[in-house]
Scaffold this motif. Structure first.
Motif, PDB file in Angstrom:
ATOM      1  N   ASN A  25      18.351   7.840 -78.860  1.00 45.29           N
ATOM      2  CA  ASN A  25      18.550   9.225 -78.472  1.00 45.29           C
ATOM      3  C   ASN A  25      19.213   9.957 -79.636  1.00 45.29           C
ATOM      4  O   ASN A  25      20.322   9.609 -80.039  1.00 45.29           O
ATOM      5  CB  ASN A  25      19.426   9.302 -77.221  1.00 45.29           C
ATOM      6  CG  ASN A  25      19.476  10.698 -76.656  1.00 45.29           C
ATOM      7  OD1 ASN A  25      19.498  11.679 -77.384  1.00 45.29           O
ATOM      8  ND2 ASN A  25      19.509  10.788 -75.342  1.00 45.29           N
ATOM      9  N   ALA A  26      18.530  10.942 -80.173  1.00 45.95           N
ATOM     10  CA  ALA A  26      19.025  11.679 -81.338  1.00 45.95           C
ATOM     11  C   ALA A  26      19.788  12.943 -80.948  1.00 45.95           C
ATOM     12  O   ALA A  26      20.181  13.704 -81.820  1.00 45.95           O
ATOM     13  CB  ALA A  26      17.859  12.040 -82.259  1.00 45.95           C
ATOM     14  N   ARG A  27      19.982  13.161 -79.642  1.00 46.75           N
ATOM     15  CA  ARG A  27      20.725  14.351 -79.242  1.00 46.75           C
ATOM     16  C   ARG A  27      22.130  14.286 -79.811  1.00 46.75           C
ATOM     17  O   ARG A  27      22.744  13.232 -79.862  1.00 46.75           O
ATOM     18  CB  ARG A  27      20.794  14.446 -77.725  1.00 46.75           C
ATOM     19  CG  ARG A  27      19.471  14.877 -77.113  1.00 46.75           C
ATOM     20  CD  ARG A  27      19.486  14.853 -75.614  1.00 46.75           C
ATOM     21  NE  ARG A  27      20.502  15.720 -75.047  1.00 46.75           N
ATOM     22  CZ  ARG A  27      20.748  15.781 -73.738  1.00 46.75           C
ATOM     23  NH1 ARG A  27      20.072  15.050 -72.894  1.00 46.75           N
ATOM     24  NH2 ARG A  27      21.684  16.590 -73.288  1.00 46.75           N
ATOM     25  N   PRO A  28      22.650  15.434 -80.218  1.00 42.38           N
ATOM     26  CA  PRO A  28      24.042  15.441 -80.695  1.00 42.38           C
ATOM     27  C   PRO A  28      24.979  15.090 -79.538  1.00 42.38           C
ATOM     28  O   PRO A  28      24.623  15.241 -78.367  1.00 42.38           O
ATOM     29  CB  PRO A  28      24.250  16.873 -81.179  1.00 42.38           C
ATOM     30  CG  PRO A  28      23.167  17.675 -80.565  1.00 42.38           C
ATOM     31  CD  PRO A  28      22.032  16.746 -80.243  1.00 42.38           C
ATOM     32  N   ARG A  29      26.169  14.617 -79.882  1.00 44.08           N
ATOM     33  CA  ARG A  29      27.156  14.218 -78.877  1.00 44.08           C
ATOM     34  C   ARG A  29      28.475  14.933 -79.144  1.00 44.08           C
ATOM     35  O   ARG A  29      28.781  15.291 -80.266  1.00 44.08           O
ATOM     36  CB  ARG A  29      27.383  12.718 -78.931  1.00 44.08           C
ATOM     37  CG  ARG A  29      26.095  11.947 -78.740  1.00 44.08           C
ATOM     38  CD  ARG A  29      26.234  10.934 -77.707  1.00 44.08           C
ATOM     39  NE  ARG A  29      24.939  10.319 -77.430  1.00 44.08           N
ATOM     40  CZ  ARG A  29      24.635   9.857 -76.247  1.00 44.08           C
ATOM     41  NH1 ARG A  29      25.483   9.949 -75.257  1.00 44.08           N
ATOM     42  NH2 ARG A  29      23.476   9.297 -76.042  1.00 44.08           N
ATOM     43  N   PRO A  37      22.881  19.608 -75.955  1.00 45.91           N
ATOM     44  CA  PRO A  37      21.492  20.039 -76.154  1.00 45.91           C
ATOM     45  C   PRO A  37      21.060  19.884 -77.623  1.00 45.91           C
ATOM     46  O   PRO A  37      21.877  20.029 -78.540  1.00 45.91           O
ATOM     47  CB  PRO A  37      21.517  21.522 -75.766  1.00 45.91           C
ATOM     48  CG  PRO A  37      22.726  21.679 -74.913  1.00 45.91           C
ATOM     49  CD  PRO A  37      23.722  20.679 -75.425  1.00 45.91           C
ATOM     50  N   TYR A  38      19.786  19.565 -77.817  1.00 44.83           N
ATOM     51  CA  TYR A  38      19.245  19.516 -79.177  1.00 44.83           C
ATOM     52  C   TYR A  38      19.556  20.826 -79.880  1.00 44.83           C
ATOM     53  O   TYR A  38      19.550  21.883 -79.274  1.00 44.83           O
ATOM     54  CB  TYR A  38      17.727  19.303 -79.156  1.00 44.83           C
ATOM     55  CG  TYR A  38      17.316  17.902 -78.794  1.00 44.83           C
ATOM     56  CD1 TYR A  38      17.424  16.870 -79.718  1.00 44.83           C
ATOM     57  CD2 TYR A  38      16.827  17.606 -77.533  1.00 44.83           C
ATOM     58  CE1 TYR A  38      17.051  15.585 -79.387  1.00 44.83           C
ATOM     59  CE2 TYR A  38      16.450  16.319 -77.200  1.00 44.83           C
ATOM     60  CZ  TYR A  38      16.560  15.312 -78.132  1.00 44.83           C
ATOM     61  OH  TYR A  38      16.194  14.028 -77.806  1.00 44.83           O
ATOM     62  N   GLY A  39      19.867  20.751 -81.158  1.00 52.14           N
ATOM     63  CA  GLY A  39      20.155  21.937 -81.952  1.00 52.14           C
ATOM     64  C   GLY A  39      21.620  22.350 -81.918  1.00 52.14           C
ATOM     65  O   GLY A  39      22.027  23.229 -82.670  1.00 52.14           O
ATOM     66  N   THR A  40      22.401  21.740 -81.058  1.00 56.20           N
ATOM     67  CA  THR A  40      23.831  22.039 -80.967  1.00 56.20           C
ATOM     68  C   THR A  40      24.568  21.221 -82.017  1.00 56.20           C
ATOM     69  O   THR A  40      24.188  20.092 -82.314  1.00 56.20           O
ATOM     70  CB  THR A  40      24.364  21.652 -79.565  1.00 56.20           C
ATOM     71  OG1 THR A  40      23.615  22.346 -78.587  1.00 56.20           O
ATOM     72  CG2 THR A  40      25.833  21.977 -79.419  1.00 56.20           C
ATOM     73  N   ASP A  41      25.622  21.797 -82.571  1.00 57.74           N
ATOM     74  CA  ASP A  41      26.460  21.017 -83.485  1.00 57.74           C
ATOM     75  C   ASP A  41      27.287  20.048 -82.667  1.00 57.74           C
ATOM     76  O   ASP A  41      28.001  20.441 -81.753  1.00 57.74           O
ATOM     77  CB  ASP A  41      27.400  21.931 -84.298  1.00 57.74           C
ATOM     78  CG  ASP A  41      26.655  22.713 -85.364  1.00 57.74           C
ATOM     79  OD1 ASP A  41      25.581  22.247 -85.797  1.00 57.74           O
ATOM     80  OD2 ASP A  41      27.149  23.779 -85.754  1.00 57.74           O
TER      81      ASP A  41
END
Length: 175
Positions: A25-29, A37-41
């Protein structure tokens, strides 16, 4: 008649993959490891599979705990658990469980946090010697066992999220 597929009318999203093609899972944490959400820092993730010396592991984990990032500290301990000597795996797994327990307590999952804190404390208990000269890698395991019990009891009594940085343990005792 029921459907055997998961067709919802949407195109299937491709799975995130790492450089070796494994599903990741490449979503930011955030700092507590919750997906954003994707694209969030997000917070920089700990690389997986890093082999560190035990001293490097303790130092890296302590820095993350001090920053209020126990989920990320858990990943550091998990690397030691998976790459270290077989005879030390219960130590590193127990330390990882303590970090995950703090993570859950900070996320507001107080019941799960208390259970993991107690499970981690039980796992490291066999390593908890009183003599400073015998403590593995200088880790204050008797202090961690006491910390985990106190925090577990506190989150159960108050049933509210804790501040991870404020509640972070000192792995090598009082600073």
């Amino acid at each position: 008649m029921g459907s055997t597929g998961a067709s919802s009318g949407r195109a299937a999203q491709p799975r995130d993959r790492d450089s070796e093609g494994r599903a990741r899972n490449a979503r930011p944490r955030d700092g507590l490891g919750r997906p954003l959400p994707y694209g969030t820092d997000g917070v920089e993730r700990q690389p997986e599979g890093v082999v560190r010396t035990p001293e490097e592991t303790v130092a890296a984990a302590q820095a993350l705990l001090d920053e209020g990032k126990p989920f990320h500290a858990h990943e550091v301990f998990e690397d030691a658990w998976k790459s270290g000597p077989e005879g030390e795996r219960t130590l590193w797994r127990g330390l990882a469980q303590l970090a995950v327990g703090l993570t859950h307590a900070a996320r507001g999952n107080t019941g799960g946090g208390a259970r993991l804190l107690r499970r981690g404390a039980e796992a490291v208990q066999e390593w908890a010697v009183e003599s400073d000269d015998e403590r593995p890698y200088g880790i204050d395991l008797p202090g961690l066992v006491a910390w985990a019990g106190e925090l577990a009891g506190g989150v159960e009594r108050h049933a509210e999220a804790v501040d991870a940085a404020d509640q972070a343990p000192r792995l090598r005792g009082a600073a």
